[in-house]
Design a protein around this motif. Sequence first.
Motif, PDB file in Angstrom:
ATOM      1  N   THR A   1       1.278   8.106   6.790  1.00  0.00           N
ATOM      2  CA  THR A   1       0.295   7.776   5.753  1.00  0.00           C
ATOM      3  C   THR A   1       0.651   6.412   5.160  1.00  0.00           C
ATOM      4  O   THR A   1       1.830   6.045   5.095  1.00  0.00           O
ATOM      5  N   PRO A   2      -0.336   5.640   4.717  1.00  0.00           N
ATOM      6  CA  PRO A   2      -0.033   4.353   4.064  1.00  0.00           C
ATOM      7  C   PRO A   2       0.889   4.539   2.863  1.00  0.00           C
ATOM      8  O   PRO A   2       1.767   3.717   2.618  1.00  0.00           O
ATOM      9  N   ASN A   3       0.696   5.622   2.111  1.00  0.00           N
ATOM     10  CA  ASN A   3       1.538   5.891   0.939  1.00  0.00           C
ATOM     11  C   ASN A   3       2.999   5.999   1.343  1.00  0.00           C
ATOM     12  O   ASN A   3       3.883   5.425   0.690  1.00  0.00           O
ATOM     13  N   SER A   4       3.268   6.750   2.425  1.00  0.00           N
ATOM     14  CA  SER A   4       4.643   6.953   2.871  1.00  0.00           C
ATOM     15  C   SER A   4       5.247   5.662   3.413  1.00  0.00           C
ATOM     16  O   SER A   4       6.430   5.374   3.189  1.00  0.00           O
ATOM     17  N   MET A   5       4.443   4.873   4.130  1.00  0.00           N
ATOM     18  CA  MET A   5       4.930   3.600   4.667  1.00  0.00           C
ATOM     19  C   MET A   5       5.359   2.666   3.544  1.00  0.00           C
ATOM     20  O   MET A   5       6.409   2.016   3.618  1.00  0.00           O
ATOM     21  N   ILE A   6       4.550   2.602   2.488  1.00  0.00           N
ATOM     22  CA  ILE A   6       4.875   1.737   1.351  1.00  0.00           C
ATOM     23  C   ILE A   6       6.069   2.289   0.588  1.00  0.00           C
ATOM     24  O   ILE A   6       6.976   1.552   0.196  1.00  0.00           O
ATOM     25  N   GLU A   7       6.099   3.588   0.391  1.00  0.00           N
ATOM     26  CA  GLU A   7       7.154   4.225  -0.393  1.00  0.00           C
ATOM     27  C   GLU A   7       8.526   4.021   0.234  1.00  0.00           C
ATOM     28  O   GLU A   7       9.515   3.747  -0.463  1.00  0.00           O
ATOM     29  N   ARG A   8       8.613   4.125   1.563  1.00  0.00           N
ATOM     30  CA  ARG A   8       9.897   3.998   2.247  1.00  0.00           C
ATOM     31  C   ARG A   8      10.306   2.554   2.462  1.00  0.00           C
ATOM     32  O   ARG A   8      11.487   2.271   2.683  1.00  0.00           O
ATOM     33  N   GLY A   9       9.361   1.634   2.408  1.00  0.00           N
ATOM     34  CA  GLY A   9       9.675   0.213   2.510  1.00  0.00           C
ATOM     35  C   GLY A   9      10.199  -0.217   3.858  1.00  0.00           C
ATOM     36  O   GLY A   9      10.828  -1.267   3.973  1.00  0.00           O
ATOM     37  N   GLN A  10       9.968   0.579   4.906  1.00  0.00           N
ATOM     38  CA  GLN A  10      10.466   0.246   6.240  1.00  0.00           C
ATOM     39  C   GLN A  10       9.442  -0.511   7.074  1.00  0.00           C
ATOM     40  O   GLN A  10       9.708  -0.877   8.208  1.00  0.00           O
ATOM     41  N   HIS A  11       8.276  -0.740   6.499  1.00  0.00           N
ATOM     42  CA  HIS A  11       7.211  -1.452   7.211  1.00  0.00           C
ATOM     43  C   HIS A  11       6.722  -2.602   6.351  1.00  0.00           C
ATOM     44  O   HIS A  11       6.663  -2.488   5.121  1.00  0.00           O
ATOM     45  N   PRO A  12       6.363  -3.746   6.967  1.00  0.00           N
ATOM     46  CA  PRO A  12       5.774  -4.845   6.195  1.00  0.00           C
ATOM     47  C   PRO A  12       4.500  -4.379   5.495  1.00  0.00           C
ATOM     48  O   PRO A  12       3.787  -3.509   5.992  1.00  0.00           O
ATOM     49  N   HIS A  13       4.228  -4.958   4.349  1.00  0.00           N
ATOM     50  CA  HIS A  13       3.045  -4.560   3.591  1.00  0.00           C
ATOM     51  C   HIS A  13       1.759  -4.772   4.383  1.00  0.00           C
ATOM     52  O   HIS A  13       0.804  -4.002   4.242  1.00  0.00           O
ATOM     53  N   GLU A  14       1.743  -5.788   5.205  1.00  0.00           N
ATOM     54  CA  GLU A  14       0.535  -6.049   5.981  1.00  0.00           C
ATOM     55  C   GLU A  14       0.267  -4.926   6.971  1.00  0.00           C
ATOM     56  O   GLU A  14      -0.891  -4.551   7.215  1.00  0.00           O
ATOM     57  N   GLU A  15       1.339  -4.356   7.538  1.00  0.00           N
ATOM     58  CA  GLU A  15       1.173  -3.236   8.463  1.00  0.00           C
ATOM     59  C   GLU A  15       0.628  -2.009   7.732  1.00  0.00           C
ATOM     60  O   GLU A  15      -0.252  -1.302   8.236  1.00  0.00           O
ATOM     61  N   ALA A  16       1.150  -1.775   6.532  1.00  0.00           N
ATOM     62  CA  ALA A  16       0.648  -0.650   5.732  1.00  0.00           C
ATOM     63  C   ALA A  16      -0.803  -0.873   5.329  1.00  0.00           C
ATOM     64  O   ALA A  16      -1.610   0.068   5.311  1.00  0.00           O
ATOM     65  N   LYS A  17      -1.154  -2.132   5.026  1.00  0.00           N
ATOM     66  CA  LYS A  17      -2.544  -2.430   4.648  1.00  0.00           C
ATOM     67  C   LYS A  17      -3.480  -2.223   5.839  1.00  0.00           C
ATOM     68  O   LYS A  17      -4.592  -1.698   5.689  1.00  0.00           O
ATOM     69  N   ASN A  18      -3.039  -2.599   7.028  1.00  0.00           N
ATOM     70  CA  ASN A  18      -3.859  -2.378   8.224  1.00  0.00           C
ATOM     71  C   ASN A  18      -4.047  -0.881   8.483  1.00  0.00           C
ATOM     72  O   ASN A  18      -5.125  -0.444   8.902  1.00  0.00           O
ATOM     73  N   ARG A  19      -2.996  -0.105   8.229  1.00  0.00           N
ATOM     74  CA  ARG A  19      -3.116   1.346   8.382  1.00  0.00           C
ATOM     75  C   ARG A  19      -4.131   1.890   7.377  1.00  0.00           C
ATOM     76  O   ARG A  19      -4.950   2.756   7.710  1.00  0.00           O
ATOM     77  N   LEU A  20      -4.095   1.382   6.152  1.00  0.00           N
ATOM     78  CA  LEU A  20      -5.044   1.821   5.133  1.00  0.00           C
ATOM     79  C   LEU A  20      -6.473   1.445   5.526  1.00  0.00           C
ATOM     80  O   LEU A  20      -7.408   2.227   5.302  1.00  0.00           O
ATOM     81  N   ARG A  21      -6.650   0.258   6.107  1.00  0.00           N
ATOM     82  CA  ARG A  21      -7.988  -0.140   6.571  1.00  0.00           C
ATOM     83  C   ARG A  21      -8.503   0.823   7.631  1.00  0.00           C
ATOM     84  O   ARG A  21      -9.677   1.226   7.619  1.00  0.00           O
ATOM     85  N   ARG A  22      -7.618   1.214   8.551  1.00  0.00           N
ATOM     86  CA  ARG A  22      -8.053   2.135   9.598  1.00  0.00           C
ATOM     87  C   ARG A  22      -8.351   3.517   9.044  1.00  0.00           C
ATOM     88  O   ARG A  22      -9.316   4.174   9.451  1.00  0.00           O
ATOM     89  N   VAL A  23      -7.535   3.943   8.097  1.00  0.00           N
ATOM     90  CA  VAL A  23      -7.730   5.264   7.492  1.00  0.00           C
ATOM     91  C   VAL A  23      -9.032   5.313   6.698  1.00  0.00           C
ATOM     92  O   VAL A  23      -9.781   6.293   6.755  1.00  0.00           O
ATOM     93  N   ARG A  24      -9.322   4.269   5.938  1.00  0.00           N
ATOM     94  CA  ARG A  24     -10.527   4.247   5.099  1.00  0.00           C
ATOM     95  C   ARG A  24     -11.775   3.801   5.851  1.00  0.00           C
ATOM     96  O   ARG A  24     -12.895   4.008   5.380  1.00  0.00           O
ATOM     97  N   GLY A  25     -11.600   3.127   6.978  1.00  0.00           N
ATOM     98  CA  GLY A  25     -12.752   2.709   7.767  1.00  0.00           C
ATOM     99  C   GLY A  25     -13.486   1.509   7.217  1.00  0.00           C
ATOM    100  O   GLY A  25     -14.650   1.254   7.583  1.00  0.00           O
ATOM    101  N   VAL A  26     -12.845   0.749   6.315  1.00  0.00           N
ATOM    102  CA  VAL A  26     -13.448  -0.450   5.729  1.00  0.00           C
ATOM    103  C   VAL A  26     -12.393  -1.549   5.668  1.00  0.00           C
ATOM    104  O   VAL A  26     -11.185  -1.277   5.724  1.00  0.00           O
ATOM    105  N   GLU A  27     -12.847  -2.809   5.528  1.00  0.00           N
ATOM    106  CA  GLU A  27     -11.921  -3.932   5.426  1.00  0.00           C
ATOM    107  C   GLU A  27     -11.436  -4.148   3.994  1.00  0.00           C
ATOM    108  O   GLU A  27     -10.325  -4.592   3.757  1.00  0.00           O
ATOM    109  N   ASP A  28     -12.302  -3.845   3.023  1.00  0.00           N
ATOM    110  CA  ASP A  28     -11.980  -4.106   1.625  1.00  0.00           C
ATOM    111  C   ASP A  28     -11.168  -2.957   1.034  1.00  0.00           C
ATOM    112  O   ASP A  28     -11.718  -2.014   0.452  1.00  0.00           O
ATOM    113  N   VAL A  29      -9.859  -3.031   1.167  1.00  0.00           N
ATOM    114  CA  VAL A  29      -8.971  -1.988   0.620  1.00  0.00           C
ATOM    115  C   VAL A  29      -7.981  -2.586  -0.369  1.00  0.00           C
ATOM    116  O   VAL A  29      -7.001  -1.929  -0.736  1.00  0.00           O
ATOM    117  N   GLU A  30      -8.234  -3.828  -0.818  1.00  0.00           N
ATOM    118  CA  GLU A  30      -7.267  -4.554  -1.629  1.00  0.00           C
ATOM    119  C   GLU A  30      -6.928  -3.808  -2.924  1.00  0.00           C
ATOM    120  O   GLU A  30      -5.757  -3.674  -3.283  1.00  0.00           O
TER     121      GLU A  30
END
Length: 538
Positions: free
Chosen positions: A226-255
């Motif tokens: 989950t994007p939440n877990s990726m951010i919480e653990r800090g083992q992934h760059p923020h951009e990777e977590a943001k891309n995961r959130l975009r895929r999960v939500r199905g939209v580009e605007d997830v800022e």
Amino acid sequence: MSAAEGVLSGEAIKEYPGKLTPFVTITCIVAAMGGLAFGYDIGISGGVTSMDSFLEKFFKDVYETKNRISTKNQYCQYDSASLTMFTSSLYLAALVASLVASTVTRKFGRRSSMLLGGVLFCVGTIVNSFATAFWMLILGRLLLGFGIGFTNQSLPLYLSEMAPYRNRGGLNFFFQLFITIGILIANVVNYFSAKIKGGWGWRLSLGGAIVPALIIIIGSVLLPDTPNSMIERGQHPHEEAKNRLRRVRGVEDVEEEFQDLVAASETSKRVKHQWRNLLHRKYRPHLSMALLIPFFQQLTGINVILFYSPLLFNSIGFESDASLMSALITGIWNVLATIVSIYGIDKWGRRYLFFEGGIQMLICQTIVAGAIGAKFGVSGMVEQLPKWYAIVVVLFIGNYVAGFAWSWGPLGWLVPSEILPLEIRSAAQSVNVSANMFFTFANAQVFLTMLCHMKFGVFIFFGLSVCVMTLFIYFFLPETKGIPIEEMPKVWKSHWYWSRFVTHNHHQIGGLEMGEGRQQVISTVTPSLDVIYEIRTY
């Protein structure tokens, strides 16, 4: 609408962009299939303990009492300490495991906790299916319990974090749906394995649990974080977590949602002692719900109702297969009612289902209590019930099961998982699962003894409990339908009672609660906004 419903006044709830995508739907369904393991175990344990070959091998005292014609007291025939230990040992192990699972889930992710749970469940299944002595049964049950503790702690969190907030209820209900499907599958397996000649069918029933165990293991390897877990653990760059959130939500605007997740994560990391933090005043409503909802869930009396279904079905012609056939029919009823709840949870809301289910259970239990008391009395002795009478009572049993299946059954898992802020989420979810397992353990320990001594009065006890828990929901649980997890603090701030705990000297920034005059703060610049993070709350 009243303040008890959690209606917001003066504060708007954010609406993050997003839609329900096939990717999220499939992901959540696969994750929710972890509920098969819990459901299968519930169904199997009840079924094998009704098989004479199993009782004769491991519980001879129960076997002899059950088949002694002169003492057919329906209230007391299963009152056995060893049989109770077989049932309740799983829940005691799950209680311990869920506390450990908090650390695993937070540090290593939701999937790691699911994987460990699946492996433990698999080993426990193997031990049980090859058991030759009572201690092997208990060891297997303990391992199964450890597996349940890890999976039940992580799966509801995973589903709540992956689902869009508008569809969170329906997708989370898939977990309960698969629990009911697991129960139904177990009932089918029990029904046919009991017919196997040679008396070894119970091994097939217990060994069948390896299938849902493998589903959990494979699913935990293949499912995305989950994007939440990726951010919480800090083992992934923020951009990777943001891309995961975009895929999960199905939209580009997830800022906006992403920045709120980052802010919540940074606040969470500064909480060094999650367990101690749970006791802070502002988390009083969260801790209360994490403890009281599972407590009340176990006081619905569902076990009491299901206990009597074998005799009632026997009287309408199911003969020697009565107990297994009745479990099969109520299992089908359970699944159908849960499917209805998936449709209604995000349309009607959580409180509506709690109210409707509570009233429905109360009416049905009152009628069944009167009917059982009139026919069984205090002796528990009955030779034959009129078929029309049994059919009517069975209909009310089915309606009772339906009321539980679309209210306290699934909502007992959904509501605690969706109200918890990130900084205490893992610990509080562990409290919720531990409380659920503790009260289930306590219920399993005392229920058969209560039934033997209180007779049909135990129905009255659980009926009164349903009244109390329905009033509790009316006054103390706000509606959480359609509220993003990051916006939940605003719901508590608008509540007539809980607002006194969460609004005292607090203001909000970016959906996060910040203390004023009671904390040290530091300003940190993120790529798109300034966020004030809480460092330490006294």
